[in-house]
Each structure stands twice: as C-alpha cells, then as structure tokens.
Design an enzyme around this catalytic site. Structure first.
Site, PDB file in Angstrom:
ATOM      1  N   GLY A  67     -38.362 -48.738  24.881  1.00 26.66           N
ATOM      2  CA  GLY A  67     -37.408 -48.149  23.947  1.00 26.66           C
ATOM      3  C   GLY A  67     -36.198 -49.030  23.676  1.00 26.66           C
ATOM      4  N   GLU A 101     -45.663 -51.205  32.222  1.00 30.98           N
ATOM      5  CA  GLU A 101     -44.535 -50.949  31.330  1.00 30.98           C
ATOM      6  C   GLU A 101     -43.239 -51.428  31.992  1.00 30.98           C
ATOM      7  OE1 GLU A 101     -45.610 -47.692  28.248  1.00 30.98           O
ATOM      8  OE2 GLU A 101     -44.463 -46.817  29.887  1.00 30.98           O
ATOM      9  N   GLY A 137     -44.778 -45.904  22.488  1.00 33.72           N
ATOM     10  CA  GLY A 137     -43.812 -44.815  22.415  1.00 33.72           C
ATOM     11  C   GLY A 137     -43.330 -44.610  20.993  1.00 33.72           C
ATOM     12  N   GLY A 138     -42.155 -45.136  20.696  1.00 30.26           N
ATOM     13  CA  GLY A 138     -41.510 -44.896  19.403  1.00 30.26           C
ATOM     14  C   GLY A 138     -42.417 -45.139  18.206  1.00 30.26           C
ATOM     15  N   HIS A 142     -44.743 -42.320  34.508  1.00 28.29           N
ATOM     16  CA  HIS A 142     -43.946 -43.033  33.516  1.00 28.29           C
ATOM     17  C   HIS A 142     -42.567 -43.325  34.100  1.00 28.29           C
ATOM     18  CE1 HIS A 142     -41.699 -43.968  29.905  1.00 28.29           C
ATOM     19  NE2 HIS A 142     -42.856 -44.218  29.328  1.00 28.29           N
ATOM     20  N   GLU A 147     -39.727 -43.122  32.949  1.00 27.96           N
ATOM     21  CA  GLU A 147     -38.712 -42.093  32.665  1.00 27.96           C
ATOM     22  C   GLU A 147     -38.821 -40.952  33.677  1.00 27.96           C
ATOM     23  OE1 GLU A 147     -39.663 -41.681  28.515  1.00 27.96           O
ATOM     24  OE2 GLU A 147     -38.847 -43.679  28.159  1.00 27.96           O
ATOM     25  N   ASN A 169     -47.631 -42.303  23.089  1.00 31.55           N
ATOM     26  CA  ASN A 169     -46.854 -41.455  24.006  1.00 31.55           C
ATOM     27  C   ASN A 169     -45.705 -40.878  23.186  1.00 31.55           C
ATOM     28  OD1 ASN A 169     -45.240 -40.307  25.943  1.00 31.55           O
ATOM     29  ND2 ASN A 169     -44.632 -42.250  26.899  1.00 31.55           N
ATOM     30  N   TRP A 170     -45.882 -39.649  22.770  1.00 38.37           N
ATOM     31  CA  TRP A 170     -44.876 -39.041  21.888  1.00 38.37           C
ATOM     32  C   TRP A 170     -43.566 -38.737  22.608  1.00 38.37           C
ATOM     33  CZ3 TRP A 170     -47.489 -34.765  18.355  1.00 38.37           C
ATOM     34  CH2 TRP A 170     -48.421 -35.377  17.514  1.00 38.37           C
ATOM     35  N   LYS A 171     -43.590 -38.761  23.931  1.00 38.35           N
ATOM     36  CA  LYS A 171     -42.415 -38.356  24.722  1.00 38.35           C
ATOM     37  C   LYS A 171     -41.962 -36.960  24.277  1.00 38.35           C
ATOM     38  CE  LYS A 171     -41.409 -43.149  25.490  1.00 38.35           C
ATOM     39  NZ  LYS A 171     -40.483 -44.165  25.923  1.00 38.35           N
ATOM     40  N   SER A 221     -41.876 -51.281  23.673  1.00 37.69           N
ATOM     41  CA  SER A 221     -41.483 -51.806  22.359  1.00 37.69           C
ATOM     42  C   SER A 221     -42.621 -52.512  21.620  1.00 37.69           C
ATOM     43  CB  SER A 221     -40.263 -52.727  22.493  1.00 37.69           C
ATOM     44  OG  SER A 221     -39.143 -52.001  23.004  1.00 37.69           O
TER      45      SER A 221
END
Ligand code: PGA
Length: 257
Positions: free
Chosen positions: A184, A178, A240-241, A106, A108, A18-20, A219
């Site tokens: 994150g 999640e 993600g990251g 998501h 976010e 998930n590149w966001k 994470s």
C-alpha cells in the site's frame, strides 16, 4: 481433504485480489460482474484468478461468480472450529460459501491484531481442515531489511509453518511474500529483490518447494506486474489496491509472458 484440494494448491500462475476492508454491495456487484466477464481470456492463458472479499460479501461472491472461472475466498479465519469466540468466523463457515482460499497471516493482521507465526500456522491448519487452500503471507519490515535480516525473518516465519503443519500439508498451501514496506506504499520491491526471496523460500521448502505457488504482493500494478511475474520463482501476485478497479486488475491478470 477433498480431492480437488491439491489441484487448488498446485503450482500454477495465479492472481489473487485482496479487497481488504473495502466494498459495498453495489460496488462489488459491478466489480464481480466485470471480473467474471473478463475471465475467459485469463483462464485461456492458464492463469487462475481469485478475489478474497470481506466476510459479509462471501454470499454475494458466490452468487455472482458461480459458473465463472474466478474463484473467491476470505481474508482471515479463526483458529478455532466453533464455540464461544465472539466476532470470530470459522474456516468451516467460510467453506460453506464455496470459498476456495483464505488469506492467513497478512502483515496487517500480524501488526494490528498481534498475530504470531504460531497462530498463523494454526489458522492455516484450520483452513486446510475445512478443505480450502490457505494463502500464507510472510514478509519483513523495512527496518528488518535495512539491517539485513530479510532471510532470517522469512526463514523464521516459514519454519513455524513447517513445524506446525509439516511439509506435506504445506504443499497444499499457497505462500505470498509481501514485504511490509511495499504494501500500500506504492514502493514495489524490485524483480531482483523478489526473486531473491522467492528463490530462498523455494529452497527452504525442500521437497515441497517445486509444487508450491509463491506469490508476490506489495504495490503490484499494471505497470510493474509483467516484470515481477517474469521472475522464475514468482508464480503470480496478491493484489491489494489494484484489485479494486477492473481497469487495473485485468491488465495484471494478463501480465504473464
Ligand atoms: P497492495 O496490497 O497491493 O495495495 O500493496 C497488497 C496486500 O496487502 O496484499
């Protein structure tokens, strides 16, 4: 529904990046080429790898990943099919770019765009109608966990999906647990915490549960992926990251025992 849809959604080992809201044409080109070049090993091990990119990069993903085993997708879709919804992107538009997946719900988006579980379920329905697989995210906040509400929150989020979509359609979705407090933050849920929720989810899904991929996100990194993926009800991860650097993403894709 297209014939391949159920195999897209069937229970299997998966790693989804998930590149966001990250990337640039130049940086993506490097990352997508690196993903594509490394994929034979992952595919050989029976792991399906995908990346969910920002909308403007769908064409680039299609161009650079066509012919590779890496699939691509988006991070949201409108609940509407078309019309006067300025700024929205329909599932059908995303499908035109050869996308296989769309992340919906998501945390976010739930937090920053006030998305409700009913809206999220509607978006999942729109994604299914466009013959793609929704990756439905759910999870509790730290506050909710601390007052022992994790299962109640998860059950509530899931039950709206069951009501709106029905179990048969839900069987064509991927679900990502999640926990909001792990996203994150560098603070990963323990494998036992993750297994407890995934086992709970699988049971709540009833007859659909056995065939659904349940991913964990929050994470995940090369150092913890193997122990998380070793849990019996964890079918992979939403990353993600660590999906933004091939040095991190590749070892995560190899982390299945
Ligand atoms: P993270 O994000 O891996 O950076 O914690 C996961 C996600 O939000 O999907």
């Amino acid at each position: 529904m297209r014939a391949s849809q159920s195999s897209d959604a069937a229970r299997k080992k998966r790693v989804v990046g998930n590149w966001k809201m990250n990337g640039s044409l130049a940086a993506n080109a490097e990352l997508l080429r690196a993903c594509s070049a490394s994929v034979e090993a992952w595919a050989g091990a029976g792991v399906e790898v995908s990346v969910c990119v920002p909308f403007p990069y769908l064409a680039q993903a299609r161009e650079l990943l066509s012919g590779s085993a890496v699939r691509w997708g988006a991070q949201d879709a409108s609940v509407h099919a078309s019309g006067a919804y300025t700024g929205e992107v329909s599932a059908q538009m995303i499908a035109e770019f050869g996308a296989s997946f769309v992340i919906v719900g998501h945390s976010e988006r739930r937090a920053h765009h006030s998305e409700t579980s009913a809206l999220v379920a509607g978006k999942a329905a729109a994604v299914l109608a466009a013959a793609m697989t929704p990756i439905i995210c759910l999870g509790e906040t730290l506050e909710e966990r601390e007052i022992d509400m994790t299962e109640a929150v998860i059950a509530g989020q899931l039950s709206v999906c069951v009501e709106v979509l029905g179990l048969d359609a839900l069987a064509h979705c991927v679900i990502a647990y999640e926990p909001v407090w792990a996203i994150g933050t560098g603070r990963t849920a323990t494998p036992e915490q993750v297994q407890a929720v995934h086992g709970f989810l699988r049971t709540r899904l009833g007859r659909a549960g056995a065939g659904i991929s349940l991913l964990y996100g929050g994470s995940v990194k090369p150092s913890n992926a193997a122990e998380l993926f070793a849990m019996p009800d964890v079918d992979g991860g939403l990353i993600g990251g660590a999906s933004l650097k091939i040095e991190d993403f590749e070892p995560i894709c190899r982390a299945f025992g």
